[in-house]
Design a protein around this motif. Structure first.
Motif, PDB file in Angstrom:
ATOM      1  N   ASN A  11      10.834  -0.080   7.063  1.00 44.06           N
ATOM      2  CA  ASN A  11      11.588  -1.293   6.745  1.00 44.06           C
ATOM      3  C   ASN A  11      10.655  -2.456   6.413  1.00 44.06           C
ATOM      4  OD1 ASN A  11      14.110  -0.245   6.900  1.00 44.06           O
ATOM      5  ND2 ASN A  11      14.608  -1.102   8.905  1.00 44.06           N
TER       6      ASN A  11
ATOM      7  N   GLY B  40      19.579   2.665   8.520  1.00 41.31           N
ATOM      8  CA  GLY B  40      18.325   2.821   9.244  1.00 41.31           C
ATOM      9  C   GLY B  40      18.426   2.264  10.653  1.00 41.31           C
TER      10      GLY B  40
ATOM     11  N   ARG C  45       9.506  -1.909   2.954  1.00 43.31           N
ATOM     12  CA  ARG C  45      10.549  -2.015   1.932  1.00 43.31           C
ATOM     13  C   ARG C  45      11.136  -3.408   1.807  1.00 43.31           C
ATOM     14  NH1 ARG C  45      14.852   2.546   2.745  1.00 43.31           N
ATOM     15  NH2 ARG C  45      15.944   1.265   1.239  1.00 43.31           N
ATOM     16  N   HIS C  46      11.261  -4.111   2.933  1.00 41.91           N
ATOM     17  CA  HIS C  46      12.057  -5.341   2.888  1.00 41.91           C
ATOM     18  C   HIS C  46      11.307  -6.622   3.239  1.00 41.91           C
ATOM     19  CE1 HIS C  46      15.391  -2.541   2.723  1.00 41.91           C
ATOM     20  NE2 HIS C  46      15.095  -2.056   3.906  1.00 41.91           N
TER      21      HIS C  46
ATOM     22  N   GLU D 232      10.655   4.324  11.181  1.00 39.34           N
ATOM     23  CA  GLU D 232      11.724   3.614  10.464  1.00 39.34           C
ATOM     24  C   GLU D 232      11.437   2.111  10.425  1.00 39.34           C
ATOM     25  OE1 GLU D 232      14.222   4.247   8.553  1.00 39.34           O
ATOM     26  OE2 GLU D 232      15.118   2.246   8.525  1.00 39.34           O
TER      27      GLU D 232
END
Ligand SMILES: Nc1ncnc2c1ncn2[C@@H]1O[C@H](COP(=O)(O)OP(=O)(O)OP(=O)(O)O)[C@@H](O)[C@H]1O
Ligand SMILES: [Mg+2]
Length: 273
Positions: free
Chosen positions: A187, A231, A190-191, A183
């Protein structure tokens, strides 16, 4: 109900002076006080408890949705990737069957062999994603290194991994830490808009510490608990049964550092409690 003497509990919205509403639980009990009958009333603010219950329900729903998306993805991969590769191999084989003396047959067979190798790789990858066998065979450190490499290849983000030999861990704890790691990296992809990630797994004292540090845009930590994103909430929920925690440190523009800390003493008792 008050006068009947039975203990009662009711839930109401309490309206505060500024108009804010707070859910409260009001308990009443009949008691004897200085030889007299009296009613004991007390009121408890339950907004936090309700919020926790809402979060748990959302997590439950999300877990279902995540599972469903996983199943869809795997079914698509099996159908599209494996189905297509096997069809191509079957076509190669039947072509060779009807051109058995053709000089192009060896090439065609080589091609089929290539495709078979690719297909074996795909099957391996899907199986690994379902349950990283490495966790059971080689332990958490190896699984983390393996996943970090996969991640680096897939995203182009450089990952530096410093993991020692992981202490022998409970199987479920290894799985938990590995899923948390997945996770955290997801992240980052994705971010974070990061170009580098540092990962370390150490066991100082009686703790297991997994750190994931990226050099991306960082985040405003006051938004972590905002609704919608689960998340990080899910990571924290996963760690609770192990007495573990997730510490985040970041300043906008300065990357994010995530430390997962799990005490290794009394692993089993913690879970039973
Ligand atoms: N490595 C990171 N760098 C920058 N921002 C991050 C990073 N990790 C998380 N964030 C921020 O924290 C928010 C919350 O993350 P969280 O994982 O809880 O939710 P999410 O990734 O948006 O959605 P999901 O529920 O699918 O995980 C993200 O939306 C993002 O804004
Ligand atoms: Mg996320």
């Amino acid at each position: 109900r008050l006068l009947s003497g039975e203990e009662t509990v009711v839930t109401r919205d309490l309206v505060l002076r500024d108009g804010e509403r707070r859910p409260v639980e009001i308990h009443s009990n009949n008691i004897r006080l200085d030889e007299e009958n009296a009613v004991l009333l007390y009121m408890r603010d339950i907004s936090e408890r309700l919020e926790t219950e809402r979060t748990l329900r959302r997590l439950g729903r999300r877990q279902e949705a995540v599972l469903e998306r996983e199943r869809e993805r795997i079914s698509r991969e099996v159908h599209d990737v494996l189905g297509q590769a096997l069809t191509a191999i079957r076509m190669d084989v039947s072509w060779v069957r009807s051109h058995i003396d053709d000089e192009r047959s060896p090439d065609r067979l080589d091609e089929a062999g290539e495709r078979i190798n690719e297909t074996i790789e795909t099957v391996r990858r899907i199986a690994h994603e379902l349950r990283p066998g490495m966790l059971d065979d080689f332990g958490l450190s190896a699984a983390i290194e393996w996943h970090a490499n996969q991640f680096a290849n897939r995203t182009g983000i450089a990952v530096r991994v410093a993991v020692g030999d992981s202490p022998s861990l409970d199987r479920d704890l290894s799985t938990t830490v590995f899923r948390v790691f997945q996770e955290l990296l997801t992240n980052v992809a994705r971010h974070a808009e990061a170009s580098e990630v540092d990962v370390s797994l150490t066991a100082p004292g009686d703790n297991l510490v997994l750190s994931v540090r990226d050099d991306g845009r960082g985040m405003d930590l006051s938004n972590v608990t905002d609704s919608g994103s689960l998340g990080i909430t899910g990571v924290r929920e996963r760690l609770i049964p192990w007495g573990g925690r997730l510490d985040l440190a970041s300043q906008p523009g300065d990357g994010l550092r995530a430390d997962v800390i799990v005490p290794l003493t009394n692993q089993h008792e913690e879970v039973e409690q």
